[in-house]
Design an enzyme around this catalytic site. Structure first.
Site, PDB file in Angstrom:
ATOM      1  N   ARG A 122       0.822  -1.230   0.000  1.00 18.75           N
ATOM      2  CA  ARG A 122       0.000   0.000   0.000  1.00 18.75           C
ATOM      3  C   ARG A 122       0.850   1.272   0.000  1.00 18.75           C
ATOM      4  NH1 ARG A 122      -2.801  -3.345   3.472  1.00 18.75           N
ATOM      5  NH2 ARG A 122      -4.650  -4.191   2.477  1.00 18.75           N
ATOM      6  N   LYS A 144       2.965  11.463 -10.924  1.00 21.72           N
ATOM      7  CA  LYS A 144       2.115  10.618 -11.773  1.00 21.72           C
ATOM      8  C   LYS A 144       2.890   9.360 -12.118  1.00 21.72           C
ATOM      9  CE  LYS A 144      -0.975  13.653 -14.333  1.00 21.72           C
ATOM     10  NZ  LYS A 144      -1.356  14.080 -15.692  1.00 21.72           N
ATOM     11  N   GLU A 186       9.751  18.309 -24.564  1.00 18.49           N
ATOM     12  CA  GLU A 186       9.049  18.682 -23.322  1.00 18.49           C
ATOM     13  C   GLU A 186       9.601  20.001 -22.753  1.00 18.49           C
ATOM     14  OE1 GLU A 186       6.421  17.086 -22.029  1.00 18.49           O
ATOM     15  OE2 GLU A 186       6.567  14.955 -22.548  1.00 18.49           O
ATOM     16  N   LYS A 228       7.176  23.041 -13.553  1.00 14.76           N
ATOM     17  CA  LYS A 228       6.323  21.888 -13.252  1.00 14.76           C
ATOM     18  C   LYS A 228       5.960  21.864 -11.767  1.00 14.76           C
ATOM     19  CE  LYS A 228       5.148  17.188 -13.900  1.00 14.76           C
ATOM     20  NZ  LYS A 228       5.276  15.988 -14.702  1.00 14.76           N
ATOM     21  N   GLU A 238      -4.631  17.191 -10.884  1.00 14.45           N
ATOM     22  CA  GLU A 238      -5.153  17.614 -12.181  1.00 14.45           C
ATOM     23  C   GLU A 238      -6.660  17.879 -12.176  1.00 14.45           C
ATOM     24  OE1 GLU A 238      -3.067  15.851 -15.466  1.00 14.45           O
ATOM     25  OE2 GLU A 238      -4.803  16.153 -16.771  1.00 14.45           O
ATOM     26  N   ARG A 242      -3.122  21.803 -13.728  1.00 16.93           N
ATOM     27  CA  ARG A 242      -2.112  20.802 -14.110  1.00 16.93           C
ATOM     28  C   ARG A 242      -2.311  20.340 -15.558  1.00 16.93           C
ATOM     29  NH1 ARG A 242       0.750  15.966 -10.613  1.00 16.93           N
ATOM     30  NH2 ARG A 242       1.977  15.171 -12.341  1.00 16.93           N
ATOM     31  N   ASN A 246      -0.357  19.329 -20.355  1.00 13.43           N
ATOM     32  CA  ASN A 246      -0.699  18.435 -21.466  1.00 13.43           C
ATOM     33  C   ASN A 246      -0.715  19.162 -22.803  1.00 13.43           C
ATOM     34  OD1 ASN A 246      -1.067  16.320 -19.656  1.00 13.43           O
ATOM     35  ND2 ASN A 246      -3.176  16.922 -19.258  1.00 13.43           N
ATOM     36  N   HIS A 249      -0.463  17.203 -25.993  1.00 12.62           N
ATOM     37  CA  HIS A 249      -0.592  15.775 -25.685  1.00 12.62           C
ATOM     38  C   HIS A 249      -1.824  15.114 -26.296  1.00 12.62           C
ATOM     39  CE1 HIS A 249       2.751  16.480 -23.051  1.00 12.62           C
ATOM     40  NE2 HIS A 249       2.748  15.236 -22.635  1.00 12.62           N
ATOM     41  N   HIS A 253      -0.911  11.777 -28.097  1.00 17.17           N
ATOM     42  CA  HIS A 253      -1.372  10.445 -27.704  1.00 17.17           C
ATOM     43  C   HIS A 253      -2.060   9.735 -28.874  1.00 17.17           C
ATOM     44  CE1 HIS A 253      -1.188  11.203 -23.081  1.00 17.17           C
ATOM     45  NE2 HIS A 253       0.003  11.071 -23.639  1.00 17.17           N
ATOM     46  N   HIS A 267       7.702   9.521 -27.473  1.00 18.17           N
ATOM     47  CA  HIS A 267       6.732  10.384 -26.792  1.00 18.17           C
ATOM     48  C   HIS A 267       7.078  11.877 -26.951  1.00 18.17           C
ATOM     49  CE1 HIS A 267       3.832  11.724 -23.818  1.00 18.17           C
ATOM     50  NE2 HIS A 267       4.804  12.383 -23.210  1.00 18.17           N
TER      51      HIS A 267
HETATM   52  P1  NAD Z   1      12.519   5.946 -21.887  1.00 13.48           P
HETATM   53  O1  NAD Z   1      12.500   5.684 -20.450  1.00 13.48           O
HETATM   54  O2  NAD Z   1      12.092   4.844 -22.805  1.00 13.48           O
HETATM   55  O3  NAD Z   1      13.978   6.445 -22.290  1.00 13.48           O
HETATM   56  C1  NAD Z   1      14.258   6.681 -23.649  1.00 13.48           C
HETATM   57  C2  NAD Z   1      15.480   5.866 -24.088  1.00 13.48           C
HETATM   58  O4  NAD Z   1      16.634   6.478 -23.555  1.00 13.48           O
HETATM   59  C3  NAD Z   1      15.486   4.430 -23.601  1.00 13.48           C
HETATM   60  O5  NAD Z   1      15.940   3.612 -24.636  1.00 13.48           O
HETATM   61  C4  NAD Z   1      16.501   4.441 -22.457  1.00 13.48           C
HETATM   62  O6  NAD Z   1      17.153   3.195 -22.309  1.00 13.48           O
HETATM   63  C5  NAD Z   1      17.444   5.498 -22.928  1.00 13.48           C
HETATM   64  N1  NAD Z   1      18.169   6.194 -21.874  1.00 13.48           N
HETATM   65  C6  NAD Z   1      17.683   6.770 -20.759  1.00 13.48           C
HETATM   66  N2  NAD Z   1      18.651   7.402 -20.093  1.00 13.48           N
HETATM   67  C7  NAD Z   1      19.792   7.235 -20.795  1.00 13.48           C
HETATM   68  C8  NAD Z   1      21.122   7.694 -20.633  1.00 13.48           C
HETATM   69  N3  NAD Z   1      21.485   8.473 -19.609  1.00 13.48           N
HETATM   70  N4  NAD Z   1      22.045   7.331 -21.573  1.00 13.48           N
HETATM   71  C9  NAD Z   1      21.683   6.558 -22.630  1.00 13.48           C
HETATM   72  N5  NAD Z   1      20.432   6.123 -22.841  1.00 13.48           N
HETATM   73  C10 NAD Z   1      19.502   6.460 -21.939  1.00 13.48           C
HETATM   74  O7  NAD Z   1      11.592   7.169 -22.273  1.00 13.48           O
HETATM   75  P2  NAD Z   1      11.593   8.708 -21.821  1.00 13.48           P
HETATM   76  O8  NAD Z   1      11.599   9.465 -23.082  1.00 13.48           O
HETATM   77  O9  NAD Z   1      12.578   8.996 -20.781  1.00 13.48           O
HETATM   78  O10 NAD Z   1      10.151   8.812 -21.134  1.00 13.48           O
HETATM   79  C11 NAD Z   1       8.970   8.560 -21.848  1.00 13.48           C
HETATM   80  C12 NAD Z   1       7.923   8.032 -20.885  1.00 13.48           C
HETATM   81  O11 NAD Z   1       7.664   9.013 -19.892  1.00 13.48           O
HETATM   82  C13 NAD Z   1       6.593   7.730 -21.559  1.00 13.48           C
HETATM   83  O12 NAD Z   1       6.148   6.473 -21.131  1.00 13.48           O
HETATM   84  C14 NAD Z   1       5.677   8.823 -21.038  1.00 13.48           C
HETATM   85  O13 NAD Z   1       4.327   8.413 -20.974  1.00 13.48           O
HETATM   86  C15 NAD Z   1       6.254   9.088 -19.684  1.00 13.48           C
HETATM   87  N6  NAD Z   1       5.950  10.414 -19.133  1.00 13.48           N
HETATM   88  C16 NAD Z   1       5.462  10.457 -17.865  1.00 13.48           C
HETATM   89  C17 NAD Z   1       5.182  11.678 -17.286  1.00 13.48           C
HETATM   90  C18 NAD Z   1       4.708  11.741 -15.860  1.00 13.48           C
HETATM   91  O14 NAD Z   1       4.329  12.822 -15.395  1.00 13.48           O
HETATM   92  N7  NAD Z   1       4.734  10.667 -15.142  1.00 13.48           N
HETATM   93  C19 NAD Z   1       5.415  12.870 -18.003  1.00 13.48           C
HETATM   94  C20 NAD Z   1       5.922  12.784 -19.288  1.00 13.48           C
HETATM   95  C21 NAD Z   1       6.182  11.536 -19.846  1.00 13.48           C
END
Ligand code: NAD
Length: 370
Positions: A122, A144, A186, A228, A238, A242, A246, A249, A253, A267
């Site tokens: 939990r 999130k 972003e 942020k 949200e 918040r 988006n 987005h 999406h 993304h």
């Molecule tokens: P990811 O985690 O897939 O990373 C992208 C790529 O970069 C991967 O192949 C990873 O292995 C590589 N990588 C990461 N750090 C590295 C480093 N230091 N050196 C070399 N390679 C590295 O994707 P992302 O772009 O980081 O994140 C996208 C995700 O985030 C999506 O699922 C999206 O929905 C989510 N997201 C969440 C929020 C939230 O508020 N929770 C906000 C925006 C996006």
């Protein structure tokens, strides 16, 4: 060079520490949170291969031991199977509520591991060590967490704030140029939604950031995280403001769903295209000057980023199908499309009052230009 942004949520406040080389000090920074000198770390194989030894050494410097689980990299990892794998692995390691779980990776690992921490016993505390630009400026902050299902992205999850975020900007040096630019989508979003001066700064400094300007990267991450944090403090779950985060987005999406959440469109790339489309829509609705979408596109193009639907390889469905995919987005309220539009650069607002035919025409024109 070290910056700290405090996310001042009552009862759940935490620091986001930003700067190069933080991994070496991870032990000293995490030690005050620990009930015993041991942590569990979940990472992806790419990040672990490059940086897990440094994290291990940083923890060992304070006598903290660690065990690590490595998952395959990529969006496909954010699913039910890996949620089960993470929670079962943590339970096998006898992780308790006095322990801390570390999410060491990009947004995929942060979202998945954060959710596993939210539901394990939990709720156990977790620390985000975001390693991609996207995760440093966005996903690691704000609480999130979640996974994707066959029905769409991020449809199952929880709000669960981290206890600490360590954004080591030196880790960005090992990102591929494509991953860096996806995260930069972003960063641009923050300027576009709420800070015209930041957007102007990015127009001037963006190319240097992409080339590796370390001090500039710290500034860009700090300003993004501060924006942020300010929004999350006003509206953690949200109910209102918040949703500004988006921007781009709803389009993003739908495009991610249409391209199968894979390598065709990351993304952050979808966010950049979505921001350009949101400004185009705003201009067509007479909300912002026509120059604004041109300026947004010009900056994205100058950075070598995907800007239009024409930049997405392979087939895309028609405008009707894309509109349907937008309807699947959880940002739909009472069947109305819920958009973030803008009165100008740095001045976004949320509306659910967008005529469907205007969105349809915009998509048709964008598809015709492919
Ligand atoms: P990811 O985690 O897939 O990373 C992208 C790529 O970069 C991967 O192949 C990873 O292995 C590589 N990588 C990461 N750090 C590295 C480093 N230091 N050196 C070399 N390679 C590295 O994707 P992302 O772009 O980081 O994140 C996208 C995700 O985030 C999506 O699922 C999206 O929905 C989510 N997201 C969440 C929020 C939230 O508020 N929770 C906000 C925006 C996006």
């Amino acid at each position: 060079m070290r910056e700290t942004v405090n996310v001042a949520l009552p009862g759940r406040a935490y620091d986001v520490v930003i700067g190069p080389g933080l991994l070496h000090e991870a032990g000293a920074m995490i030690a005050p949170l620990l009930g015993r000198p041991h942590v569990t770390v979940i990472s992806d194989e790419t990040v672990a291969g490059l940086h897990l030894d440094s994290l291990r050494a940083g923890l060992a410097a304070q006598g903290i031991t660690m065990e690590a689980l490595q998952l395959p990299p990529g969006e496909g990892t954010k699913n039910w199977d890996n949620l089960i794998r993470c929670t079962e692995w943590l339970l096998t390691r006898k992780v308790e509520r006095r322990d801390v779980v570390i999410a060491f990776g990009g947004g995929v690992i942060g979202d998945l591991v954060g959710f596993a921490a939210a539901i394990l016993r939990r709720g156990v505390r977790f620390v985000q060590i975001p390693t991609s630009l996207l995760s440093q400026v966005d996903s690691s902050v704000g609480g999130k967490t979640g996974i994707n299902t066959g029905h769409g992205k991020n449809l199952v999850g929880a709000f669960h704030q981290p206890a600490l975020v360590l954004a080591d900007t030196a880790l960005l040096d090992t990102l591929t140029p494509r991953d860096f630019l996806a995260g930069y989508g972003e960063v641009v979003k923050y300027g576009l939604l709420g800070d015209a001066d930041f957007f102007s700064w990015l127009e001037a400094q963006g190319p240097a950031l992409a080339r590796g300007d370390g001090a500039g990267r710290v500034t860009a991450v700090r300003r993004s995280v501060q924006m942020k944090a300010d929004i999350v403090i006003r509206d953690e779950t949200e109910q209102g403001d918040r949703a500004l985060l988006n921007l781009g987005h709803t389009f993003c999406h739908a495009l991610e769903a249409a391209t199968g959440y894979g390598n065709r469109l990351m993304h952050g790339e979808g966010v950049a295209i979505g921001c350009a489309m949101a400004f185009e829509l705003s201009a067509r609705l007479g909300l912002c000057p026509q120059e604004d979408p041109s300026r947004v596109r010009a900056h994205l193009k100058a950075m070598g980023m995907k800007t239009d639907l024409a930049d997405i390889d392979g087939e895309l469905p028609g405008a009707d199908a894309l509109l349907d995919l937008m309807g699947q987005d959880k940002k739909v309220k009472d069947g109305k499309l819920h958009f973030v539009l803008a009165r100008g650069i740095g001045d976004a607002f949320v509306t659910s009052d967008v005529p469907r035919d205007k969105v349809f025409a915009l998509l048709q024109d964008a598809l015709a230009a492919r």
